[in-house]
Design a protein around this motif. Structure first.
Motif, PDB file in Angstrom:
ATOM      1  N   ILE A 173       0.742  -1.076   0.017  1.00 52.52           N
ATOM      2  CA  ILE A 173       0.225   0.009   0.034  1.00 52.52           C
ATOM      3  C   ILE A 173       0.824   1.187   0.030  1.00 52.52           C
ATOM      4  CG2 ILE A 173      -1.692   1.225   1.280  1.00 52.52           C
ATOM      5  CD1 ILE A 173      -2.653  -1.341   0.115  1.00 52.52           C
ATOM      6  N   TRP A 174       0.694   2.170  -1.022  1.00 55.56           N
ATOM      7  CA  TRP A 174       1.247   3.443  -1.096  1.00 55.56           C
ATOM      8  C   TRP A 174       0.806   4.158   0.139  1.00 55.56           C
ATOM      9  CZ3 TRP A 174       0.751   4.754  -7.078  1.00 55.56           C
ATOM     10  CH2 TRP A 174       1.921   4.114  -7.594  1.00 55.56           C
ATOM     11  N   GLN A 175       2.012   5.005   0.676  1.00 51.72           N
ATOM     12  CA  GLN A 175       1.882   5.940   1.630  1.00 51.72           C
ATOM     13  C   GLN A 175       1.959   7.402   0.885  1.00 51.72           C
ATOM     14  OE1 GLN A 175       4.389   4.912   4.765  1.00 51.72           O
ATOM     15  NE2 GLN A 175       2.481   3.966   6.072  1.00 51.72           N
ATOM     16  N   ASP A 176       3.052   7.467   0.222  1.00 50.09           N
ATOM     17  CA  ASP A 176       3.629   8.710  -0.423  1.00 50.09           C
ATOM     18  C   ASP A 176       4.151   8.472  -1.927  1.00 50.09           C
ATOM     19  OD1 ASP A 176       3.259  11.062   1.865  1.00 50.09           O
ATOM     20  OD2 ASP A 176       4.282   9.426   2.651  1.00 50.09           O
ATOM     21  N   PHE A 177       4.075   9.416  -3.002  1.00 46.50           N
ATOM     22  CA  PHE A 177       4.550   9.172  -4.046  1.00 46.50           C
ATOM     23  C   PHE A 177       4.984  10.334  -4.745  1.00 46.50           C
ATOM     24  CE2 PHE A 177       4.534   8.617  -8.620  1.00 46.50           C
ATOM     25  CZ  PHE A 177       5.551   7.640  -8.921  1.00 46.50           C
ATOM     26  N   THR A 178       6.147  10.698  -5.138  1.00 43.11           N
ATOM     27  CA  THR A 178       6.581  11.708  -5.899  1.00 43.11           C
ATOM     28  C   THR A 178       7.416  11.335  -6.864  1.00 43.11           C
ATOM     29  OG1 THR A 178       6.863  13.068  -3.806  1.00 43.11           O
ATOM     30  CG2 THR A 178       8.001  13.938  -5.727  1.00 43.11           C
ATOM     31  N   CYS A 179       7.161  11.993  -8.367  1.00 40.19           N
ATOM     32  CA  CYS A 179       7.862  11.730  -9.260  1.00 40.19           C
ATOM     33  C   CYS A 179       7.918  12.985 -10.457  1.00 40.19           C
ATOM     34  CB  CYS A 179       7.346  10.512 -10.333  1.00 40.19           C
ATOM     35  SG  CYS A 179       5.824  10.896 -11.428  1.00 40.19           S
ATOM     36  N   GLU A 180       8.970  12.826 -11.150  1.00 39.51           N
ATOM     37  CA  GLU A 180       9.301  14.030 -12.085  1.00 39.51           C
ATOM     38  C   GLU A 180       9.792  13.481 -13.316  1.00 39.51           C
ATOM     39  OE1 GLU A 180      10.618  18.637 -12.775  1.00 39.51           O
ATOM     40  OE2 GLU A 180      10.682  17.717 -10.632  1.00 39.51           O
ATOM     41  N   VAL A 181       9.445  13.829 -14.492  1.00 39.39           N
ATOM     42  CA  VAL A 181       9.882  13.340 -15.806  1.00 39.39           C
ATOM     43  C   VAL A 181      10.520  14.342 -16.378  1.00 39.39           C
ATOM     44  CG1 VAL A 181       8.146  11.493 -15.941  1.00 39.39           C
ATOM     45  CG2 VAL A 181       7.867  13.535 -17.172  1.00 39.39           C
ATOM     46  N   ARG A 189       5.377  16.426 -13.117  1.00 39.18           N
ATOM     47  CA  ARG A 189       5.401  16.252 -11.740  1.00 39.18           C
ATOM     48  C   ARG A 189       4.285  15.951 -10.895  1.00 39.18           C
ATOM     49  NH1 ARG A 189       9.739  16.939  -7.996  1.00 39.18           N
ATOM     50  NH2 ARG A 189       9.180  16.900  -5.997  1.00 39.18           N
ATOM     51  N   LEU A 190       4.237  14.940 -10.194  1.00 34.60           N
ATOM     52  CA  LEU A 190       3.339  14.561  -9.285  1.00 34.60           C
ATOM     53  C   LEU A 190       3.850  14.371  -7.921  1.00 34.60           C
ATOM     54  CD1 LEU A 190       1.794  11.587 -11.382  1.00 34.60           C
ATOM     55  CD2 LEU A 190       0.907  13.945 -11.041  1.00 34.60           C
ATOM     56  N   ALA A 220       2.222  19.444 -11.545  1.00 33.52           N
ATOM     57  CA  ALA A 220       2.925  20.204 -12.281  1.00 33.52           C
ATOM     58  C   ALA A 220       2.571  20.039 -13.835  1.00 33.52           C
ATOM     59  CB  ALA A 220       4.157  20.502 -11.785  1.00 33.52           C
ATOM     60  N   CYS A 221       2.356  20.882 -14.669  1.00 37.04           N
ATOM     61  CA  CYS A 221       2.390  20.702 -15.988  1.00 37.04           C
ATOM     62  C   CYS A 221       3.299  21.394 -17.069  1.00 37.04           C
ATOM     63  CB  CYS A 221       0.626  20.961 -16.468  1.00 37.04           C
ATOM     64  SG  CYS A 221      -0.455  19.826 -15.444  1.00 37.04           S
ATOM     65  N   GLN A 222       3.345  20.917 -18.142  1.00 34.15           N
ATOM     66  CA  GLN A 222       4.319  21.745 -18.916  1.00 34.15           C
ATOM     67  C   GLN A 222       3.420  21.774 -20.536  1.00 34.15           C
ATOM     68  OE1 GLN A 222       8.196  21.138 -18.318  1.00 34.15           O
ATOM     69  NE2 GLN A 222       8.717  20.842 -20.450  1.00 34.15           N
ATOM     70  N   ALA A 223       3.494  22.843 -20.997  1.00 33.27           N
ATOM     71  CA  ALA A 223       2.698  23.324 -22.096  1.00 33.27           C
ATOM     72  C   ALA A 223       3.345  22.382 -23.186  1.00 33.27           C
ATOM     73  CB  ALA A 223       2.822  24.875 -22.326  1.00 33.27           C
ATOM     74  N   PRO A 233       2.816  25.760 -14.608  1.00 31.12           N
ATOM     75  CA  PRO A 233       1.493  25.659 -13.608  1.00 31.12           C
ATOM     76  C   PRO A 233       1.166  24.616 -13.011  1.00 31.12           C
ATOM     77  CG  PRO A 233       1.160  25.253 -16.056  1.00 31.12           C
ATOM     78  CD  PRO A 233       2.583  25.624 -15.838  1.00 31.12           C
ATOM     79  N   ARG A 234       0.613  24.805 -11.951  1.00 31.03           N
ATOM     80  CA  ARG A 234       0.330  23.830 -10.881  1.00 31.03           C
ATOM     81  C   ARG A 234      -1.033  23.582 -10.466  1.00 31.03           C
ATOM     82  NH1 ARG A 234       4.136  23.521  -5.769  1.00 31.03           N
ATOM     83  NH2 ARG A 234       3.548  25.767  -5.746  1.00 31.03           N
TER      84      ARG A 234
END
Length: 308
Positions: free
Chosen positions: A87-95, A249-250, A298-301, A279-280
């Motif tokens: 079971i996930w507690q926290d998750f962070t990622c960036e591509v 990014r999430l 976070a998004c990228q155009a 933008p977030r």
């Protein structure tokens, strides 16, 4: 704990918890230290759910690749039995969008995995933090960090109470409400939309379609983490009202189980741009008046996402 071995091993389908062999993204793994591993993944040029846009791979394909490492590393690295619940507690990622360009051949991804903050219950791993650095042809593709727990069946049933009965939970699941327009959330098919409209702006009902072949690849008694992350991505897209944004990014926190028999509301609110100007959106999942899940997206155009 498994002993250190420099041999390269083929990934077994059961070790990534996928019923459909075609959905297994991981190919082989090697243990490089007591808590470090190298895992290779293969991305197809096209995927049935994580679809391409602007000539780039879907960033959430990277998220799913990391997710498959959670059971794999648990089983092969820490001897967690197959029937334990992760079971996930926290998750962070960036591509890195510049490394997501689609080529004619499938993409080979190298994932360097390191584990820390390992908690054990007796001889078994009970929780750990997994850090992933992903490379494609030597170029940084993305990074991720996941904190998750491992629960044996008896403990899981005590934690879940009546919801621990899988057949009962699935039988009580609410039928998915009509989806919002697929274009609003940058989806090609209505069947892949996980949001349903409400009477309030920037608020949607989560669609938990237990028949979905990817998000519910195998039966579970609650909304899967990948469904919630997909809902966060789609809500951020709907909030922006701009086509083609990539969620690069999430930052997610899983606070409570999202049950299948109770409405779950997805709320979106614009945040200040991050330090790079992206933008977030702040996404929250509310169920029975409680926050079950939250995620900053976070998004990228599109113009910035394309690769020359």
């Amino acid at each position: 704990m498994s002993t250190l071995s420099t041999a390269v091993h083929i990934v077994a389908q059961e070790d990534v918890h996928k019923r459909d062999r075609a959905e297994v993204l991981l190919v082989c793994w090697e243990r490089t230290g007591s808590d470090t591993f190298t895992v290779n993944a293969l991305w197809p040029s096209q995927h049935s759910f994580y679809q391409t846009a602007d000539g780039l791979y879907d960033p959430l394909l990277f998220v799913e690749t990391v997710r498959q490492n959670v059971p794999l590393i648990s089983h092969i690295g820490y001897d967690v039995p197959i029937d334990h619940h992760l079971i996930w507690q926290d998750f962070t990622c960036e591509v890195n969008p510049s490394a997501l360009q689609i080529a004619d051949a499938p993409a080979v991804i190298e994932l360097r995995v390191s584990c820390s903050r390992v908690i054990r219950r007796g001889s078994r791993m009970a929780a750990l933090t997994m850090d992933v650095v992903a490379l494609r042809d030597g170029v940084l593709l993305g990074t991720a960090r996941a904190r998750f727990t491992s629960n044996p069946p008896a403990l899981y049933r005590r934690l879940r109470g009546s919801y621990g009965d899988l057949d009962r939970a699935l039988a009580a699941a609410l039928p998915p409400a009509p989806p919002v327009d697929a274009e609003l959330v940058a989806r090609a098919r209505e069947s892949d939309v996980v949001l349903s409209a409400s009477d309030f702006p920037h608020r949607w009902l989560l669609r938990s379609d237990t028949a979905h072949p990817i998000l519910f690849d195998h039966p579970v008694d609650h909304a899967p983490g990948m469904l919630l992350l997909e809902a966060a991505r789609q809500a951020a897209q709907a909030l922006s009202s701009s086509t083609g944004l990539a969620s690069v990014r999430l930052d997610a926190k899983f606070s409570r189980y999202v049950e299948l028999d109770t409405p779950c509301w997805i709320l979106a609110e614009a945040e200040l741009p991050d330090l790079t100007g992206r933008p977030r959106a702040a996404i929250t999942a509310l169920q029975a008046g409680e926050t079950a899940f939250s995620c900053s997206v976070a998004c990228q155009a599109p113009a910035l996402s394309r690769v020359a």
